[in-house]
Design a protein around this motif. Structure first.
Motif, mmCIF file in Angstrom:
data_model
loop_
_atom_site.group_PDB
_atom_site.id
_atom_site.type_symbol
_atom_site.label_atom_id
_atom_site.label_comp_id
_atom_site.label_asym_id
_atom_site.label_seq_id
_atom_site.Cartn_x
_atom_site.Cartn_y
_atom_site.Cartn_z
ATOM 1 N N ALA A 271 0.841 -1.199 0.000
ATOM 2 C CA ALA A 271 0.000 0.000 0.000
ATOM 3 C C ALA A 271 0.871 1.242 0.000
ATOM 4 C CB ALA A 271 -0.935 0.009 1.208
ATOM 5 N N GLU A 272 0.360 2.303 -0.601
ATOM 6 C CA GLU A 272 1.100 3.558 -0.653
ATOM 7 C C GLU A 272 1.189 4.187 0.731
ATOM 8 O OE1 GLU A 272 1.256 7.698 -3.255
ATOM 9 O OE2 GLU A 272 -0.659 6.635 -3.020
ATOM 10 N N ARG B 255 -3.381 3.958 -0.259
ATOM 11 C CA ARG B 255 -3.937 3.362 -1.484
ATOM 12 C C ARG B 255 -3.336 1.981 -1.717
ATOM 13 N NH1 ARG B 255 -2.566 5.223 -7.679
ATOM 14 N NH2 ARG B 255 -3.758 3.550 -8.710
ATOM 15 N N LEU B 256 -4.202 1.013 -2.005
ATOM 16 C CA LEU B 256 -3.739 -0.341 -2.294
ATOM 17 C C LEU B 256 -2.969 -0.340 -3.614
ATOM 18 C CD1 LEU B 256 -3.956 -3.230 -1.128
ATOM 19 C CD2 LEU B 256 -5.906 -3.580 -2.665
ATOM 20 N N LEU B 257 -1.788 -0.990 -3.618
ATOM 21 C CA LEU B 257 -0.941 -1.033 -4.810
ATOM 22 C C LEU B 257 -0.774 -2.434 -5.378
ATOM 23 C CD1 LEU B 257 1.923 1.401 -3.753
ATOM 24 C CD2 LEU B 257 -0.092 1.912 -5.146
ATOM 25 N N GLY B 258 -0.820 -3.457 -4.535
ATOM 26 C CA GLY B 258 -0.626 -4.811 -5.051
ATOM 27 C C GLY B 258 -0.850 -5.860 -3.990
ATOM 28 N N VAL B 259 -1.194 -7.066 -4.458
ATOM 29 C CA VAL B 259 -1.428 -8.201 -3.560
ATOM 30 C C VAL B 259 -0.891 -9.461 -4.230
ATOM 31 C CG1 VAL B 259 -3.154 -9.576 -2.331
ATOM 32 C CG2 VAL B 259 -3.502 -7.114 -2.618
ATOM 33 N N GLN B 260 -0.282 -10.318 -3.415
ATOM 34 C CA GLN B 260 0.206 -11.622 -3.884
ATOM 35 C C GLN B 260 -0.237 -12.685 -2.887
ATOM 36 O OE1 GLN B 260 4.544 -11.130 -4.507
ATOM 37 N NE2 GLN B 260 4.086 -8.965 -4.888
ATOM 38 N N ILE B 261 -0.629 -13.839 -3.412
ATOM 39 C CA ILE B 261 -1.111 -14.930 -2.560
ATOM 40 C C ILE B 261 -0.479 -16.238 -3.016
ATOM 41 C CG2 ILE B 261 -3.133 -16.205 -1.747
ATOM 42 C CD1 ILE B 261 -4.848 -13.792 -2.351
ATOM 43 N N VAL B 262 0.004 -17.008 -2.064
ATOM 44 C CA VAL B 262 0.503 -18.359 -2.323
ATOM 45 C C VAL B 262 -0.090 -19.276 -1.269
ATOM 46 C CG1 VAL B 262 2.533 -19.855 -2.464
ATOM 47 C CG2 VAL B 262 2.660 -17.510 -3.339
ATOM 48 N N GLY B 263 -0.722 -20.350 -1.687
ATOM 49 C CA GLY B 263 -1.304 -21.273 -0.718
ATOM 50 C C GLY B 263 -2.166 -22.328 -1.375
ATOM 51 N N ARG B 264 -3.003 -22.942 -0.583
ATOM 52 C CA ARG B 264 -3.903 -23.980 -1.071
ATOM 53 C C ARG B 264 -5.338 -23.621 -0.679
ATOM 54 N NH1 ARG B 264 0.908 -26.308 0.241
ATOM 55 N NH2 ARG B 264 1.732 -27.854 -1.229
ATOM 56 N N ASP B 265 -6.244 -24.549 -0.923
ATOM 57 C CA ASP B 265 -7.605 -24.408 -0.392
ATOM 58 C C ASP B 265 -8.290 -23.130 -0.869
ATOM 59 O OD1 ASP B 265 -9.813 -25.164 1.121
ATOM 60 O OD2 ASP B 265 -9.114 -24.137 2.920
ATOM 61 N N GLY B 266 -8.290 -22.899 -2.191
ATOM 62 C CA GLY B 266 -8.968 -21.730 -2.727
ATOM 63 C C GLY B 266 -8.203 -20.438 -2.610
ATOM 64 N N ALA B 267 -6.884 -20.524 -2.456
ATOM 65 C CA ALA B 267 -6.097 -19.303 -2.253
ATOM 66 C C ALA B 267 -6.127 -18.393 -3.472
ATOM 67 C CB ALA B 267 -4.656 -19.670 -1.907
ATOM 68 N N ALA B 268 -5.958 -18.956 -4.661
ATOM 69 C CA ALA B 268 -5.712 -18.135 -5.844
ATOM 70 C C ALA B 268 -6.875 -17.207 -6.168
ATOM 71 C CB ALA B 268 -5.401 -19.032 -7.041
ATOM 72 N N VAL C 211 -10.542 -6.165 -7.697
ATOM 73 C CA VAL C 211 -11.647 -5.195 -7.684
ATOM 74 C C VAL C 211 -11.266 -3.971 -6.851
ATOM 75 C CG1 VAL C 211 -14.027 -4.811 -6.955
ATOM 76 C CG2 VAL C 211 -13.410 -6.951 -8.080
ATOM 77 N N ALA C 212 -10.622 -4.201 -5.703
ATOM 78 C CA ALA C 212 -10.220 -3.091 -4.842
ATOM 79 C C ALA C 212 -9.211 -2.184 -5.551
ATOM 80 C CB ALA C 212 -9.635 -3.631 -3.544
ATOM 81 N N LEU C 213 -8.280 -2.785 -6.289
ATOM 82 C CA LEU C 213 -7.302 -1.992 -7.031
ATOM 83 C C LEU C 213 -7.981 -1.168 -8.122
ATOM 84 C CD1 LEU C 213 -4.429 -4.591 -7.425
ATOM 85 C CD2 LEU C 213 -4.226 -2.384 -6.276
ATOM 86 N N THR C 214 -8.896 -1.791 -8.850
ATOM 87 C CA THR C 214 -9.596 -1.092 -9.924
ATOM 88 C C THR C 214 -10.383 0.089 -9.381
ATOM 89 O OG1 THR C 214 -9.782 -3.184 -11.143
ATOM 90 C CG2 THR C 214 -11.216 -1.376 -11.834
ATOM 91 N N ALA C 215 -10.940 -0.069 -8.187
ATOM 92 C CA ALA C 215 -11.721 1.007 -7.550
ATOM 93 C C ALA C 215 -10.849 2.011 -6.802
ATOM 94 C CB ALA C 215 -12.731 0.402 -6.585
ATOM 95 N N ARG C 216 -9.512 1.806 -6.845
ATOM 96 C CA ARG C 216 -8.556 2.699 -6.170
ATOM 97 C C ARG C 216 -8.852 2.804 -4.669
ATOM 98 N NH1 ARG C 216 -5.475 5.937 -9.675
ATOM 99 N NH2 ARG C 216 -5.206 7.480 -8.013
ATOM 100 N N MET C 217 -9.196 1.685 -4.062
ATOM 101 C CA MET C 217 -9.496 1.665 -2.635
ATOM 102 C C MET C 217 -8.221 1.734 -1.811
ATOM 103 S SD MET C 217 -12.469 -1.282 -2.632
ATOM 104 C CE MET C 217 -12.801 -1.137 -0.866
#
Length: 460
Positions: free
Chosen positions: A388-389, A394-407, A415-421
């Protein structure tokens, strides 16, 4: 009557032609689709899953065959390669790849949907039998045909999306798999601290991963077939070598015609997918798919991001505009997901180095959580990194690594990035909760809460 010529019949080209035809009948607009291969509108993204045996065959990957397109009033010309564009005469020079016969096709509208070209590093032996790319259905068929009981060792060159997906495919085929990647960690679309999680889990799945690999050449046996991949440090025996070294925009035609290219080599277009510029010769010239650049809505910079999702959307936009409607493609936030065996990977927005290059001051937070309530059977750990900035949050990026529906949790972040949240905005999102699907605090919310505390003051 006007004529639309589409160069490339896959995702972007097929979508363009289909949308234009829906809006303009055959008595108003002739549509000619020139495709150098034997297929149209197929999913190249599905090739690794066909190779790995999860998909029955190539027919399952074809969204719309040439015959289906023709029944809808499109003049589809297979095995026909476009070799030149004359913007002054408004003609495309094409050649029949079987006979060699060449001729010209005039156009009122022209769409370049030429896609991307696999990068083949200039290393000795790369053209030897047993070395395969995985860009097309023909590539997938060649690789499958190359399997034999005695061929038990696979080396995958490149640790990006295609590389790890092909490593999984080779593993499912029962081969011993080694991935050679020149980077510090596989998945360079992630920050290294997240890439190392992928590295560790791939090793745990029985896939050898060698990073910092300086490949010197591919050795061959006396019969000419691949025998090993040689790096500056070691030699890795191989019966099969798969290239996962990325792609570059296929813009040779555009460059030769003098059309504008961006810094990353892709064709530059406006929001409606018209080729950029005020040159009168560019009127009626459009481009879509893996051959174009896209605007990153977070960084404000243009990038080459070759994904089928973008290609289909851009083709739809171009076709709608050619057909007389109005549509735009505003840009992307850089969302992508992948997996290797049961390990899921998602990313959207900027990495740390992207944020630095764009001039952002930022904070990061990394958390571990579970995809379900911790007490619910099957709950597994995932790691979420959020950027975040500083000050604004402001949210700038997110990364996820895992199992069980992580991706697929990455979609919330997209959606949050597109809305500039802001990160604080994200903490208040009303996300669904039930123990089989999420903890009370979804992992995305936990990461947002942590990074919001770092940008705005004391931890929340």
């Amino acid at each position: 009557m006007e004529r639309l010529v589409v160069i490339g019949g896959d995702a972007a080209g097929g979508a363009t032609a289909a949308q234009a035809r829906r809006r303009r009948g055959a008595d108003d607009l002739e549509i000619v689709v020139v495709e150098r291969g034997p297929y149209t509108s197929y999913s190249a993204c599905g090739v690794p899953y066909w190779v790995g045996g999860l998909v029955a065959g190539p027919d399952a990957l074809i969204a719309r065959s040439p015959e289906e397109h023709r029944r809808r009033g499109l003049d589809v010309r297979l095995d026909t390669e476009a070799e030149g564009i004359d913007l002054d005469k408004r003609e495309v020079e094409v050649r029949d790849t079987a006979t060699g016969a060449a001729h010209r096709i005039g156009f009122d509208h022209l769409v370049l949907a030429t896609g991307a070209t696999p990068v083949r590093p200039p290393i000795p032996g790369i053209d030897a039998p047993g070395v395969y790319g995985v860009q097309t259905l023909d590539d997938g068929r060649a690789l499958i045909d190359g399997f034999a009981p005695a061929r038990t060792r696979a080396v995958v060159i490149g640790g990006g999306y295609i590389g790890i997906e092909m490593a999984e495919a080779m593993k499912q085929r029962g081969l011993a798999v080694t991935v050679l990647d020149r980077g510090a960690q596989p998945m360079s679309t992630l920050d290294p601290d997240m890439g190392v999680l992928v590295h560790t889990q791939m090793e745990a799945l029985g896939i050898d991963v060698v990073t910092g690999a300086d490949i010197q050449g591919i050795e061959t046996a006396p019969d000419g077939r691949v025998r090993a991949v040689v790096t500056s440090d070691a030699e890795y025996p191989a019966d099969v070598v798969v290239l996962g070294t990325g792609v570059r925009p296929a813009t040779e035609l555009a460059r030769a015609a003098g059309l504008p290219l961006g810094d990353s080599g892709g064709i530059r277009t406006d929001l409606r997918m018209r080729v950029w510029g005020d040159d009168a010769r560019h009127a009626g010239v459009w481009a879509a798919g893996d051959c174009v650049e896209v605007l990153n809505l977070v960084s404000g910079r243009f990038q080459h991001i070759p994904l089928g999702t973008h290609a289909n959307k851009q083709g739809r936009v171009a076709g709608m505009n050619i057909g007389g409607d109005y549509a735009t493609f505003p840009g992307v936030v850089g969302t992508a997901v992948s997996k290797v065996c049961d390990l899921e990977i998602g990313r959207t927005g900027l990495r740390e180095k992207d944020a630095e290059a764009a001039g952002f001051a930022y904070e990061t937070a990394v958390i571990e959580s579970t995809g379900r309530a911790g007490y619910y059977p099957g709950a597994d750990t995932m790691t979420v990194k959020m950027i975040a900035e500083r000050v604004s949050g402001r949210l700038l990026g997110v990364q996820i690594v895992g199992r069980d529906g992580a991706a697929k949790r990455i979609d919330t972040a997209a959606v949050a990035l597109t809305a500039r949240m802001t990160a604080e905005d994200v903490t208040a999102l009303d996300l669904g909760y039930a123990p089989p699907f999420s903890p009370v605090w979804d992992p995305i919310l936990v990461a947002a809460r942590k990074v919001a505390g770092k940008v705005a003051g004391p931890a929340l």
